[in-house]
Write a protein that holds these residues in place. Structure first.
Motif, PDB file in Angstrom:
ATOM      1  N   UNK A  86       0.812  -1.178  -0.041  1.00 32.90           N
ATOM      2  CA  UNK A  86      -0.184   0.052   0.148  1.00 32.90           C
ATOM      3  C   UNK A  86       0.768   1.256  -0.086  1.00 32.90           C
ATOM      4  N   UNK A  87       0.053   2.286   0.146  1.00 37.34           N
ATOM      5  CA  UNK A  87       0.750   3.667   0.039  1.00 37.34           C
ATOM      6  C   UNK A  87       0.135   4.710   1.212  1.00 37.34           C
ATOM      7  N   UNK A  88       1.003   5.588   1.707  1.00 36.49           N
ATOM      8  CA  UNK A  88       0.542   6.565   2.530  1.00 36.49           C
ATOM      9  C   UNK A  88      -0.249   7.488   1.983  1.00 36.49           C
ATOM     10  N   UNK A  89      -1.432   7.826   2.094  1.00 41.19           N
ATOM     11  CA  UNK A  89      -2.434   8.543   1.482  1.00 41.19           C
ATOM     12  C   UNK A  89      -2.380   9.972   1.959  1.00 41.19           C
ATOM     13  N   UNK A  90      -1.368  10.619   2.445  1.00 40.75           N
ATOM     14  CA  UNK A  90      -1.345  12.097   3.359  1.00 40.75           C
ATOM     15  C   UNK A  90      -1.406  12.768   1.950  1.00 40.75           C
ATOM     16  N   UNK A  91      -0.790  12.582   0.995  1.00 39.32           N
ATOM     17  CA  UNK A  91      -0.800  13.562  -0.141  1.00 39.32           C
ATOM     18  C   UNK A  91      -1.952  13.684  -1.015  1.00 39.32           C
ATOM     19  N   UNK A  92      -3.015  12.767  -0.483  1.00 37.00           N
ATOM     20  CA  UNK A  92      -4.102  13.026  -1.320  1.00 37.00           C
ATOM     21  C   UNK A  92      -4.721  11.585  -1.965  1.00 37.00           C
ATOM     22  N   UNK A  93      -5.811  11.661  -2.719  1.00 32.99           N
ATOM     23  CA  UNK A  93      -6.172  10.445  -3.160  1.00 32.99           C
ATOM     24  C   UNK A  93      -5.273   9.796  -4.082  1.00 32.99           C
ATOM     25  N   UNK A  94      -4.942   8.377  -4.047  1.00 29.66           N
ATOM     26  CA  UNK A  94      -4.147   7.888  -4.940  1.00 29.66           C
ATOM     27  C   UNK A  94      -4.849   6.528  -5.572  1.00 29.66           C
ATOM     28  N   UNK A  95      -4.564   6.034  -6.677  1.00 32.07           N
ATOM     29  CA  UNK A  95      -5.117   4.825  -7.174  1.00 32.07           C
ATOM     30  C   UNK A  95      -4.357   3.569  -6.620  1.00 32.07           C
ATOM     31  N   UNK A  96      -3.325   3.651  -6.067  1.00 34.86           N
ATOM     32  CA  UNK A  96      -2.358   2.377  -5.717  1.00 34.86           C
ATOM     33  C   UNK A  96      -2.444   2.200  -4.386  1.00 34.86           C
ATOM     34  N   UNK A  97      -3.528   2.079  -3.710  1.00 36.10           N
ATOM     35  CA  UNK A  97      -3.770   1.776  -2.163  1.00 36.10           C
ATOM     36  C   UNK A  97      -4.219   0.401  -1.941  1.00 36.10           C
ATOM     37  N   UNK A  98      -3.888   0.065  -0.551  1.00 34.00           N
ATOM     38  CA  UNK A  98      -4.166  -1.042  -0.035  1.00 34.00           C
ATOM     39  C   UNK A  98      -5.780  -1.156   0.095  1.00 34.00           C
ATOM     40  N   UNK A  99      -6.341  -2.329  -0.527  1.00 32.12           N
ATOM     41  CA  UNK A  99      -7.803  -2.629  -0.426  1.00 32.12           C
ATOM     42  C   UNK A  99      -8.189  -3.078   0.664  1.00 32.12           C
ATOM     43  N   UNK A 100      -7.478  -3.925   1.242  1.00 34.90           N
ATOM     44  CA  UNK A 100      -7.913  -4.534   2.584  1.00 34.90           C
ATOM     45  C   UNK A 100      -7.177  -5.873   2.664  1.00 34.90           C
ATOM     46  N   UNK A 101      -7.606  -6.636   3.558  1.00 34.72           N
ATOM     47  CA  UNK A 101      -7.032  -7.983   4.094  1.00 34.72           C
ATOM     48  C   UNK A 101      -7.113  -8.291   5.225  1.00 34.72           C
ATOM     49  N   UNK A 102      -6.290  -9.474   5.738  1.00 34.33           N
ATOM     50  CA  UNK A 102      -6.197  -9.962   7.104  1.00 34.33           C
ATOM     51  C   UNK A 102      -4.922 -10.199   7.518  1.00 34.33           C
ATOM     52  N   UNK A 103      -4.591 -10.234   8.836  1.00 29.41           N
ATOM     53  CA  UNK A 103      -3.134 -10.592   9.340  1.00 29.41           C
ATOM     54  C   UNK A 103      -3.274 -11.275  10.547  1.00 29.41           C
ATOM     55  N   UNK A 104      -2.363 -12.078  10.803  1.00 29.07           N
ATOM     56  CA  UNK A 104      -2.250 -13.133  12.256  1.00 29.07           C
ATOM     57  C   UNK A 104      -0.838 -13.152  12.507  1.00 29.07           C
ATOM     58  N   UNK A 105      -0.607 -12.968  13.896  1.00 28.00           N
ATOM     59  CA  UNK A 105       0.721 -13.134  14.353  1.00 28.00           C
ATOM     60  C   UNK A 105       0.701 -14.220  15.252  1.00 28.00           C
ATOM     61  N   UNK A 106       1.555 -15.460  14.884  1.00 28.56           N
ATOM     62  CA  UNK A 106       1.646 -16.566  15.733  1.00 28.56           C
ATOM     63  C   UNK A 106       2.962 -16.869  16.470  1.00 28.56           C
ATOM     64  N   UNK A 107       2.575 -17.473  17.333  1.00 29.27           N
ATOM     65  CA  UNK A 107       3.985 -17.848  18.344  1.00 29.27           C
ATOM     66  C   UNK A 107       4.224 -19.304  18.590  1.00 29.27           C
ATOM     67  N   UNK A 108       5.315 -19.834  18.700  1.00 27.94           N
ATOM     68  CA  UNK A 108       5.819 -21.050  19.350  1.00 27.94           C
ATOM     69  C   UNK A 108       6.757 -20.692  20.280  1.00 27.94           C
ATOM     70  N   UNK A 109       6.451 -20.904  21.594  1.00 27.84           N
ATOM     71  CA  UNK A 109       7.432 -20.621  22.654  1.00 27.84           C
ATOM     72  C   UNK A 109       8.199 -21.780  23.117  1.00 27.84           C
TER      73      UNK A 109
END
Length: 277
Positions: free
Chosen positions: A130-153
């Protein structure tokens, strides 16, 4: 997994992308006047420089990747950090092969048909989505998705259990996302991407993961300070059934010890009083 219109990858090892349908190379045009007058259908103001079927990526190469309005994929070659160093010299390419170091500030254009036929394309290194949209609208942005953080101790490894999920959630549309390891951008992430159609728009479905250090996700959203999704030891305890079982057993043990202590403090007999004369 993320759906995005753009990403940037700083590769940490050699990779190659095979695009059998072909991809067009466009080089910077040193003649600025001629560049402004150019009407090339693919390279626009850049110079067309042939069609290639293999992109050979070297460790240290930086690619800026985005989906264009016509749903083609543009892969821009960012210049090597130190052009005068030996590490920036491009090895000899094979026939039909192009290397990013051979065309700094140039780019490849991959048609939607060619991209669909290529299958999965691999990634490795520092991956930003994705891109930082601070400069205004951009066509190359992140649409969405999911994340997962896993651990094996250490405990789950001793008991032979698989890793457990500490944190999972949805990515914020329009944000910029980066994998973090030990509070620094992960430079050894791995993954792949492939094209997909969402609401008649082609996006890149990206799978990226990092297996080393303390994993986290750094998110930048326009209008807010960047923040990090970073599970702590409390999340680890809550998410891990082994820790919960140990806490339960410890509670039973403490209750048993308290009960035993109470029993031992209770007098076992009552001393009889001597009758008075």
């Amino acid at each position: 997994m993320a759906d995005t219109m753009s990403m940037q990858v700083h590769f940490d090892e050699s990779k190659h992308w095979l695009i059998e349908e072909g991809m067009t190379l466009c080089r910077p045009n040193p003649d600025l006047r001629a560049a402004l007058e150019s009407q090339h259908p693919i390279c626009k103001q850049f110079l067309p420089d042939g069609t290639y079927t293999r992109l050979a990526i070297d460790a240290g190469d930086v690619l800026d990747i985005r989906v264009e309005a016509d749903q083609s994929l543009l892969v821009r070659f960012l210049p090597c950090e130190n052009l005068s160093s030996d590490s920036c010299v491009a090895p000899v390419s094979a026939v039909g092969e192009i290397r990013p170091r051979e065309a700094p500030n140039g780019f490849l254009v991959i048609s939607p048909k060619s991209l669909q036929a290529s299958g999965l394309l691999s990634l490795s290194g520092r991956i930003s989505l994705g891109r930082d949209l601070a400069s205004g609208g951009r066509p190359d942005f992140l649409w969405g998705g999911t994340y997962e953080i896993r651990e094996q101790n250490w405990l789950t490894r001793i008991l032979g259990r698989r890793s457990v999920a500490l944190e999972r959630g949805e990515l914020i549309p329009g944000s910029a996302v980066e994998i973090v390891s030990n509070n620094l951008p992960s430079t050894t992430s791995n993954g792949h991407f492939f094209p997909a159609i969402i609401d008649d728009q082609m996006v890149l479905k990206v799978v990226a993961l990092s297996g080393g250090g303390d994993g986290a996700i750094r998110v930048s959203v326009s209008g807010a300070d960047p923040f990090t999704i970073d599970p702590d030891w409390i999340d680890s305890v809550i998410a891990n059934p082994i820790f919960l079982a140990l806490a339960f057993l410890l509670g039973i043990l403490l209750n048993a010890l308290q009960l035993a202590s109470t029993i031992l403090r209770t007098p076992s007999a009552t001393v009889a009083q001597r009758p008075q004369d």
